[in-house]
Design an enzyme around this catalytic site. Structure first.
Site, short mmCIF file in Angstrom:
data_model
loop_
_atom_site.label_atom_id
_atom_site.label_comp_id
_atom_site.label_asym_id
_atom_site.label_seq_id
_atom_site.Cartn_x
_atom_site.Cartn_y
_atom_site.Cartn_z
N GLY A 10 0.84 -1.21 0.00
CA GLY A 10 0.00 0.00 0.00
C GLY A 10 0.87 1.25 0.00
N GLY A 13 -0.52 4.79 -0.86
CA GLY A 13 -1.58 5.36 -0.03
C GLY A 13 -1.07 6.56 0.75
CD GLN A 14 -3.48 10.51 4.91
OE1 GLN A 14 -4.18 9.63 5.42
NE2 GLN A 14 -3.48 11.75 5.34
CG ASP A 36 -0.55 0.71 -3.91
OD1 ASP A 36 -1.65 0.22 -4.20
OD2 ASP A 36 -0.42 1.61 -3.06
NE ARG A 38 -5.54 1.31 -9.23
CZ ARG A 38 -6.21 1.22 -8.07
NH1 ARG A 38 -5.90 1.99 -7.06
NH2 ARG A 38 -7.18 0.34 -7.92
CE1 TYR A 141 -9.48 1.07 8.07
CE2 TYR A 141 -10.45 2.62 9.62
CZ TYR A 141 -9.35 2.12 8.96
OH TYR A 141 -8.12 2.69 9.18
CE LYS A 145 -7.05 -0.82 9.83
NZ LYS A 145 -5.85 -1.38 9.19
N1 SER Z 1 -8.72 8.01 8.97
C1 SER Z 1 -9.47 6.79 9.05
C2 SER Z 1 -10.82 6.94 8.49
O1 SER Z 1 -11.34 8.03 8.57
C3 SER Z 1 -9.57 6.36 10.47
O2 SER Z 1 -8.59 5.43 10.72
O3 SER Z 1 -11.37 5.99 8.03
#
Ligand code: SER
Length: 317
Positions: A10, A13-14, A36, A38, A141, A145
């Site tokens: 990843g 990603g950010q 990643d 792409r 999500y 986690k």
């Molecule tokens: N920044 C994430 C989100 O907003 C939280 O872990 O999904």
């Protein structure tokens, strides 16, 4: 220079985008492999395409490149996950299990698996949420986690795998745009302000959430990963705090630089997600175990974000 070979999953990603140069500095350019699904733009890194849901492809890279550590930064975030819960669950869990299995099979030295404030839900205290609060997340999500935290403990206890984790607050950075998160308004708002645009916020003005500036998030990650294994008393995931603020407070801090900046509020489905999360985090265990100390507060972050984004949008030629 440390002798490790690092795989970043990843990497576009950010967090990956900002973490890569730090890892390259620490471990040497040639010892950090960015992957990643792409390839975007021109990464300054050794790059391979990798879909980490594919265990064979992951194992192949780990073996071929002699990987000793994995940073697993690929995930579908909170808001995007709600648009297709089973897809998000499958992606988040399959990649996690593939990484943990690779860690066990190839005796990796360390694995980093991030968690999030999204692991908390309605029954955790909202203020100064303690390290060991009840975890009853409201999003797919968050559920993924919590599962990841428990699987990490399992692999540590059962196989001795050195998995480490942070519960990141909303991460704010200028290096790249985040995608699909509930805290992302706090990045987008700076981009609009610096370009002289108004901003419509998808959360209500008084929605307080825990946030952290990328510099602090990266330092926390590297400090945790460098800490002696004996200091690591939390194998689920460490609470991590930077600052907490509302959209109204963030707007006011930007207006000190751009007095004409205007924000309107149009809360959408992400409001309920934000309302299920803590407002502030107690990270005293991270402080005690590996000396965590944040450096950025809201005014300091706003100053840095505006300076960097000014360079991005108003480069003089
Ligand atoms: N920044 C994430 C989100 O907003 C939280 O872990 O999904």
């Amino acid at each position: 220079m440390k002798k490790e070979t690092i795989l970043v999953i990843g990497a576009n990603g950010q967090i990956g985008t900002a973490l890569l140069p730090r890892l390259q500095n620490t471990y040497g350019f040639g010892n950090v492999i960015a992957t990643d699904v792409r390839q975007t733009g021109t990464e300054e890194a050794i790059f391979e395409l990798l879909d980490a849901t594919n265990a064979l492809a992951l194992n192949d890279i780990v073996q071929r490149r002699g990987i000793t550590q994995i940073y697993h930064l690929a995930a579908v975030l909170s808001a995007k996950g709600e648009t297709d819960p089973l897809w998000a669950w499958n992606l988040n869990m399959q990649t996690l299990l593939n990484v943990l299995e690779a860690g066990r099979t190839f005796n990796l030295h360390k694995v980093f698996v991030p968690s999030s404030i999204a692991a908390f839900g309605e029954h955790a205290p909202k203020q100064e949420t303690p390290q060991s609060s009840v975890l009853d997340p409201a999003t797919v999500y968050g559920i993924s986690k919590v599962a990841a935290e428990n699987w990490s403990v399992y692999y540590h206890k059962r196989y001795g795998l050195d998995v480490r984790s942070l519960r990141y607050p909303g991460v704010i950075s200028y290096q790249s745009m985040p995608g699909g998160g509930t805290t992302d308004y706090a990045v987008a708002i700076y981009h609009e302000a610096v370009q002289g645009h108004d901003f419509e916020c998808f959360l209500a003005a008084d929605t307080r959430l825990p946030m952290i500036y990328m510099d602090d998030a990266l330092r926390a990650t590297l400090e945790l990963m460098e800490a002696p294994a004996d200091n690591i008393t939390v194998r689920t995931s460490y609470n991590l705090a930077g600052m907490s603020f509302t959209p109204a407070e963030l707007t006011a801090s930007i207006q000190r630089h751009f007095p004409d900046f205007k924000v309107t509020y149009a809360p959408d489905f992400r409001q309920a997600i934000a309302d299920s999360w803590p407002q502030s985090i107690d990270d005293s265990v991270a402080k005690k175990d590996w000396g965590w100390k944040p450096d950025f507060d809201l005014p300091k972050m706003t100053f840095e974000m505006i300076n960097h984004l000014n360079e991005l949008y108003h480069v003089t030629v």
